[in-house]
Design a protein around this motif. Structure first.
Motif, PDB file in Angstrom:
ATOM      1  N   VAL A  36      -6.606  10.055  -2.820  1.00 48.24           N
ATOM      2  CA  VAL A  36      -5.640  10.103  -1.714  1.00 48.24           C
ATOM      3  C   VAL A  36      -5.710   8.801  -0.913  1.00 48.24           C
ATOM      4  CG1 VAL A  36      -5.073  11.228   0.480  1.00 48.24           C
ATOM      5  CG2 VAL A  36      -5.502  12.605  -1.561  1.00 48.24           C
ATOM      6  N   ASN A  37      -6.913   8.314  -0.638  1.00 49.04           N
ATOM      7  CA  ASN A  37      -7.053   7.057   0.097  1.00 49.04           C
ATOM      8  C   ASN A  37      -6.403   5.901  -0.650  1.00 49.04           C
ATOM      9  OD1 ASN A  37      -8.376   8.245   2.245  1.00 49.04           O
ATOM     10  ND2 ASN A  37     -10.417   7.808   1.438  1.00 49.04           N
ATOM     11  N   LEU A  38      -6.619   5.858  -1.962  1.00 48.62           N
ATOM     12  CA  LEU A  38      -6.014   4.820  -2.795  1.00 48.62           C
ATOM     13  C   LEU A  38      -4.489   4.947  -2.785  1.00 48.62           C
ATOM     14  CD1 LEU A  38      -7.563   2.676  -4.316  1.00 48.62           C
ATOM     15  CD2 LEU A  38      -7.339   4.049  -6.386  1.00 48.62           C
ATOM     16  N   PHE A  39      -4.001   6.172  -2.898  1.00 44.06           N
ATOM     17  CA  PHE A  39      -2.556   6.410  -2.848  1.00 44.06           C
ATOM     18  C   PHE A  39      -1.975   5.890  -1.538  1.00 44.06           C
ATOM     19  CE2 PHE A  39       0.647   9.125  -0.861  1.00 44.06           C
ATOM     20  CZ  PHE A  39       1.746   8.784  -1.640  1.00 44.06           C
ATOM     21  N   LYS A  40      -2.594   6.261  -0.427  1.00 44.15           N
ATOM     22  CA  LYS A  40      -2.071   5.864   0.885  1.00 44.15           C
ATOM     23  C   LYS A  40      -2.085   4.347   1.047  1.00 44.15           C
ATOM     24  CE  LYS A  40      -2.910  10.171   3.352  1.00 44.15           C
ATOM     25  NZ  LYS A  40      -3.677  10.883   4.368  1.00 44.15           N
ATOM     26  N   THR A  41      -3.140   3.698   0.553  1.00 46.55           N
ATOM     27  CA  THR A  41      -3.218   2.233   0.615  1.00 46.55           C
ATOM     28  C   THR A  41      -2.089   1.608  -0.201  1.00 46.55           C
ATOM     29  OG1 THR A  41      -5.613   2.309   0.890  1.00 46.55           O
ATOM     30  CG2 THR A  41      -4.682   0.233   0.084  1.00 46.55           C
ATOM     31  N   ASN A  42      -1.920   2.051  -1.428  1.00 50.77           N
ATOM     32  CA  ASN A  42      -0.876   1.488  -2.285  1.00 50.77           C
ATOM     33  C   ASN A  42       0.515   1.773  -1.732  1.00 50.77           C
ATOM     34  OD1 ASN A  42      -2.443   0.196  -4.257  1.00 50.77           O
ATOM     35  ND2 ASN A  42      -2.804   2.116  -5.321  1.00 50.77           N
ATOM     36  N   PHE A  43       0.720   2.991  -1.235  1.00 55.85           N
ATOM     37  CA  PHE A  43       2.034   3.352  -0.707  1.00 55.85           C
ATOM     38  C   PHE A  43       2.375   2.495   0.506  1.00 55.85           C
ATOM     39  CE2 PHE A  43       5.233   5.622   1.651  1.00 55.85           C
ATOM     40  CZ  PHE A  43       6.092   6.054   0.652  1.00 55.85           C
ATOM     41  N   SER A  44       1.432   2.362   1.424  1.00 57.90           N
ATOM     42  CA  SER A  44       1.726   1.593   2.653  1.00 57.90           C
ATOM     43  C   SER A  44       1.895   0.102   2.345  1.00 57.90           C
ATOM     44  CB  SER A  44       0.650   1.819   3.715  1.00 57.90           C
ATOM     45  OG  SER A  44      -0.593   1.371   3.251  1.00 57.90           O
ATOM     46  N   SER A  45       1.343  -0.360   1.221  1.00 60.27           N
ATOM     47  CA  SER A  45       1.532  -1.751   0.790  1.00 60.27           C
ATOM     48  C   SER A  45       2.783  -1.900  -0.076  1.00 60.27           C
ATOM     49  CB  SER A  45       0.321  -2.232  -0.014  1.00 60.27           C
ATOM     50  OG  SER A  45      -0.856  -2.099   0.738  1.00 60.27           O
ATOM     51  N   LYS A  46       3.549  -0.824  -0.198  1.00 56.43           N
ATOM     52  CA  LYS A  46       4.766  -0.789  -1.018  1.00 56.43           C
ATOM     53  C   LYS A  46       4.496  -1.094  -2.501  1.00 56.43           C
ATOM     54  CE  LYS A  46       8.145  -1.791   2.672  1.00 56.43           C
ATOM     55  NZ  LYS A  46       7.567  -0.819   3.540  1.00 56.43           N
ATOM     56  N   LYS A  47       3.286  -0.774  -2.949  1.00 55.85           N
ATOM     57  CA  LYS A  47       2.942  -0.909  -4.372  1.00 55.85           C
ATOM     58  C   LYS A  47       3.246   0.439  -5.028  1.00 55.85           C
ATOM     59  CE  LYS A  47      -0.769  -4.247  -3.584  1.00 55.85           C
ATOM     60  NZ  LYS A  47      -2.231  -4.440  -3.653  1.00 55.85           N
ATOM     61  N   TYR A  48       4.527   0.713  -5.225  1.00 57.68           N
ATOM     62  CA  TYR A  48       4.956   2.051  -5.618  1.00 57.68           C
ATOM     63  C   TYR A  48       4.554   2.432  -7.040  1.00 57.68           C
ATOM     64  CZ  TYR A  48       7.519   1.783  -1.251  1.00 57.68           C
ATOM     65  OH  TYR A  48       7.847   1.649   0.072  1.00 57.68           O
ATOM     66  N   LYS A  49       4.484   1.444  -7.950  1.00 62.19           N
ATOM     67  CA  LYS A  49       4.047   1.781  -9.315  1.00 62.19           C
ATOM     68  C   LYS A  49       2.579   2.219  -9.312  1.00 62.19           C
ATOM     69  CE  LYS A  49       7.283  -0.601 -12.390  1.00 62.19           C
ATOM     70  NZ  LYS A  49       8.397  -0.313 -11.545  1.00 62.19           N
ATOM     71  N   GLU A  50       1.760   1.512  -8.543  1.00 62.44           N
ATOM     72  CA  GLU A  50       0.345   1.885  -8.422  1.00 62.44           C
ATOM     73  C   GLU A  50       0.231   3.238  -7.725  1.00 62.44           C
ATOM     74  OE1 GLU A  50       1.577  -1.102  -7.764  1.00 62.44           O
ATOM     75  OE2 GLU A  50       0.176  -2.696  -8.322  1.00 62.44           O
ATOM     76  N   ALA A  51       1.037   3.445  -6.685  1.00 62.99           N
ATOM     77  CA  ALA A  51       1.022   4.723  -5.973  1.00 62.99           C
ATOM     78  C   ALA A  51       1.423   5.857  -6.915  1.00 62.99           C
ATOM     79  CB  ALA A  51       1.951   4.669  -4.759  1.00 62.99           C
ATOM     80  N   ALA A  52       2.395   5.596  -7.796  1.00 66.03           N
ATOM     81  CA  ALA A  52       2.810   6.609  -8.773  1.00 66.03           C
ATOM     82  C   ALA A  52       1.643   6.964  -9.687  1.00 66.03           C
ATOM     83  CB  ALA A  52       4.000   6.108  -9.598  1.00 66.03           C
ATOM     84  N   HIS A  53       0.855   5.967 -10.063  1.00 61.74           N
ATOM     85  CA  HIS A  53      -0.336   6.220 -10.893  1.00 61.74           C
ATOM     86  C   HIS A  53      -1.349   7.077 -10.123  1.00 61.74           C
ATOM     87  CE1 HIS A  53      -3.374   5.540 -13.927  1.00 61.74           C
ATOM     88  NE2 HIS A  53      -4.209   5.145 -12.987  1.00 61.74           N
TER      89      HIS A  53
END
Length: 105
Positions: A36-53
């Motif tokens: 979840v922490n990784l998701f939130k970091t990637n999402f807030s950085s607009k790294k949506y492909k990483e967030a999707a992973h």
């Protein structure tokens, strides 16, 4: 009515082996927080492909906790994120919060 996290699937996998049930739950608790922490970091950085992973990995926990509707919603969000669509973000956060409250009372 909103579905609630439960251990029925974990009990189905582990049977009456409470030690095994607890070890699965401990792994979920550890990995869920990290993912979840990784998701939130990637999402807030607009790294949506990483967030999707990240969402893809979190989906395993959602399934193990018996949240069938949430699993469908998370799959939709994962697909949407891959094309940069973030409209399901709030719904996904609600799922994460519900699991968080269940795992860390």
């Amino acid at each position: 009515m909103m579905e609630k996290p439960n251990l029925s699937f974990i009990i189905e996998i582990a049977g009456d082996d409470e030690a095994f049930q607890n070890s699965i739950l401990e792994i979920i608790k550890t990995e869920f927080r990290e993912e979840v922490n990784l998701f939130k970091t990637n999402f807030s950085s607009k790294k949506y492909k990483e967030a999707a992973h990240n969402v893809h990995k979190i989906k395993h926990k959602i399934g193990l906790l018996g949240l069938e509707k949430a699993l469908i919603k998370a799959s939709e969000f994962e697909k949407a994120l891959k094309i940069g669509n973030t409209t399901l973000h709030h719904s996904f956060l609600e799922i994460l919060n519900k699991i968080h409250v269940y795992l860390y009372p």
